[in-house]
Scaffold this active site. Structure first.
Site, mmCIF file in Angstrom:
data_model
loop_
_atom_site.group_PDB
_atom_site.id
_atom_site.type_symbol
_atom_site.label_atom_id
_atom_site.label_comp_id
_atom_site.label_asym_id
_atom_site.label_seq_id
_atom_site.Cartn_x
_atom_site.Cartn_y
_atom_site.Cartn_z
ATOM 1 N N GLU A 80 2.445 -10.105 -6.291
ATOM 2 C CA GLU A 80 3.280 -10.807 -7.721
ATOM 3 C C GLU A 80 3.462 -10.425 -8.005
ATOM 4 O O GLU A 80 5.066 -10.079 -8.913
ATOM 5 C CB GLU A 80 2.152 -11.834 -7.396
ATOM 6 C CG GLU A 80 2.632 -13.042 -8.579
ATOM 7 C CD GLU A 80 1.856 -13.884 -8.957
ATOM 8 O OE1 GLU A 80 2.315 -15.259 -9.621
ATOM 9 O OE2 GLU A 80 1.051 -13.936 -9.488
ATOM 10 N N ASP A 81 2.382 -9.693 -8.726
ATOM 11 C CA ASP A 81 3.326 -8.984 -10.441
ATOM 12 C C ASP A 81 4.447 -7.526 -10.002
ATOM 13 O O ASP A 81 4.404 -6.833 -11.432
ATOM 14 C CB ASP A 81 1.966 -8.910 -11.079
ATOM 15 C CG ASP A 81 1.232 -10.109 -11.363
ATOM 16 O OD1 ASP A 81 1.948 -10.586 -10.861
ATOM 17 O OD2 ASP A 81 0.523 -9.527 -11.384
#
Ligand code: MN
Length: 495
Positions: A80-81
């Site tokens: 996600e990051d």
């Protein structure tokens, strides 16, 4: 509030100490991928971001989960990051680790508290994800517990949202799965943020009560132990249990804040080997102390809809003090505390003495047993399928989750909601389509029971296809009642 910050070195030491021939190279590779991906990133607590996945991995390692889960936990936030793709993880770490990371990442996007209307959808997604691989549940709960531990670093509105989510989505899921231990932890951690004043008030109440009653309760425990040791009951355990704060808060609200009406602030649990002994012990307690009228509950003969079994009684002891006893077998206790997870243990056969540790520690134990017995592929199949193999999760139109055995029908569903819904059931819509009442339900179905309040009672033919004992008992009860009612009517007219 603060948390213990774990380093990767500590994680590695733990793994080295507790795992047999661990693949530390893979673990370290996973760590480096995560460290790289989160480089320069900080958590709002001021710690480097990497401290979060390390903490989550550490929790899972404490539970003794398989190293693939630990490696996946280290990377659970990278997709996600950062620019790291699931496909890259798949090439470097293989299918299993990649799919764990993928499942957790997907869940992250779908589970958000957005008010009541999204609640149903959230629950549905969470449950379906769980049903496909239960290891994702552990990762999700470990992630959530660490986020709650570090919630103090978040701005106020986020604290509220996360605490709200934990209380409204995660805790009920733990509850539906019968994991009362983890449900309690999630609830109390959220409670502290959502209702800080009430939280403090409950804490004070419990502190005072434990101080007041502690010595007294241990005396009663001693007495019970002595009493039991003079009888034929051989293996037994007696211990006190203190009510959780959020659960106390809810109960107090139900009783208009009247603390004197709550008898189970500190309860005494008695665990024995079989059902017969439960009733023997109940009799012994009543011979010794006078029961409070109307407070004897036989959840063994009539389990709660979520399967909870126990005998409860409240008695007056010497100085007029009131004490609640909860009497159950070890097996019932495991199910009450650890829910669905407890089923593993029985399938694995060997019945070991129960240790009264937290739910997650218990899972660790189960995991270790699995590790000793099976090679990894077999173990994986157990983790993925066995726990949920004989359960399905279906939904009310309002989004409540009902778990049922496989092959369960709309009638089982109706009785799981309420006996009156069962008794008055006339038809059913499954996923918006009218179906027969003996249709087998499948996980994810949305089931809408249509009732007729004028219906006299259940159809005895339902007994031919219902799958749950709960439904069967309720149908028999209602049928017996209506027959005796009819008989009384007939006899009455003859007079
Ligand atoms: Mn996370």
């Amino acid at each position: 509030m603060s948390e213990i910050v774990r380093t990767y070195e500590e994680l590695e030491q733990l793994v080295q100490k507790t795992y047999k021939a661990p693949d530390l190279a893979t673990l370290r590779r996973a760590y480096l991928v995560a460290k790289n991906a989160h480089e320069g990133e900080k958590r709002l607590t001021g710690h480097d971001f990497i401290s979060h996945p390390v903490a989550v991995a550490y929790k899972l390692a404490e539970m003794g989960l398989h190293l693939n889960v630990i490696a996946a936990a280290l990377m659970h936030d990278v997709a996600e990051d950062s620019d790291v793709q699931i496909e890259t993880i798949r090439t470097q770490f293989g299918d299993d680790i990649a799919s764990l990371v993928e499942s957790v990442t997907k869940l992250k996007h779908s589970i958000r508290y957005r008010g009541a209307e999204r609640y149903a959808e959230n629950m549905r997604r969470m449950f379906l994800a769980m049903a496909s691989d239960v290891r994702v549940v552990f990762m999700k709960f470990a992630d959530r517990l660490h986020n709650l531990e570090t919630l103090y670093g978040q701005p106020k509105h986020k604290q509220q949202r996360i605490a709200h989510e934990s209380l409204e989505i995660f805790a009920p899921i733990a509850g539906r799965l019968g994991m009362s231990e983890i449900k309690g932890e999630l609830e109390d951690a959220s409670f502290a943020y959502l209702f800080p004043k009430e939280y403090e008030r409950m804490k004070n109440i419990m502190d005072i009560k434990v101080r007041e009653k502690g010595a007294y309760v241990s005396r009663i425990i001693d007495q019970v132990e002595k009493l039991l040791s003079h009888t034929g009951v051989e293996d037994f355990q007696v211990h006190g249990r203190v009510k959780r704060l959020y659960s106390l808060y809810k109960k107090l609200n139900r009783y208009q804040g009247d603390l004197s009406k709550i008898y189970d602030l500190i309860a005494i649990r008695i665990l024995v080997s079989d059902v017969e002994e439960c009733y023997t012990v109940l009799g012994l307690m009543h011979q010794q102390w006078r029961p409070v009228p109307g407070r004897i509950k036989d959840y063994i003969a009539q389990p709660k809809p979520n399967g909870y079994q126990s005998l409860h009684t409240t008695v007056f002891t010497e100085n007029g003090e009131i004490v609640e006893f909860q009497i159950r077998t070890e097996e019932m206790h495991e199910l009450a505390e650890y829910g669905i997870a407890a089923h593993w243990r029985y399938k694995e056969g060997s019945h070991k003495p129960v240790k009264h540790t937290h739910w997650m520690d218990e899972l660790a134990q189960i995991q270790k047993e699995l590790q000793n017995k099976k090679d990894f592929m077999e173990q994986l199949e157990i983790m993925k399928i066995d726990v949920f193999k004989d359960r399905i999760f279906v939904f009310t139109p309002q989004g409540d989750v009902i778990d049922l055995p496989e092959g369960a029908t709309p009638i089982d569903f109706a009785y799981a909601i309420h006996s009156e819904v069962g008794n008055k059931c006339t038809a059913v819509r499954v996923n918006e389509v009218m179906r027969n009442l003996d249709t087998s339900l499948t996980s994810g179905d949305i089931v809408d029971i249509l009732t007729d309040k004028n219906r006299r009672g259940p159809n005895p033919d339902w007994l031919k296809f219902v799958k749950t004992r709960h439904a069967r008992n309720k149908i028999k009860d209602a049928t017996a009642r209506s027959v005796s009612g009819w008989l009384a009517g007939v006899l009455g007219r003859k007079k």
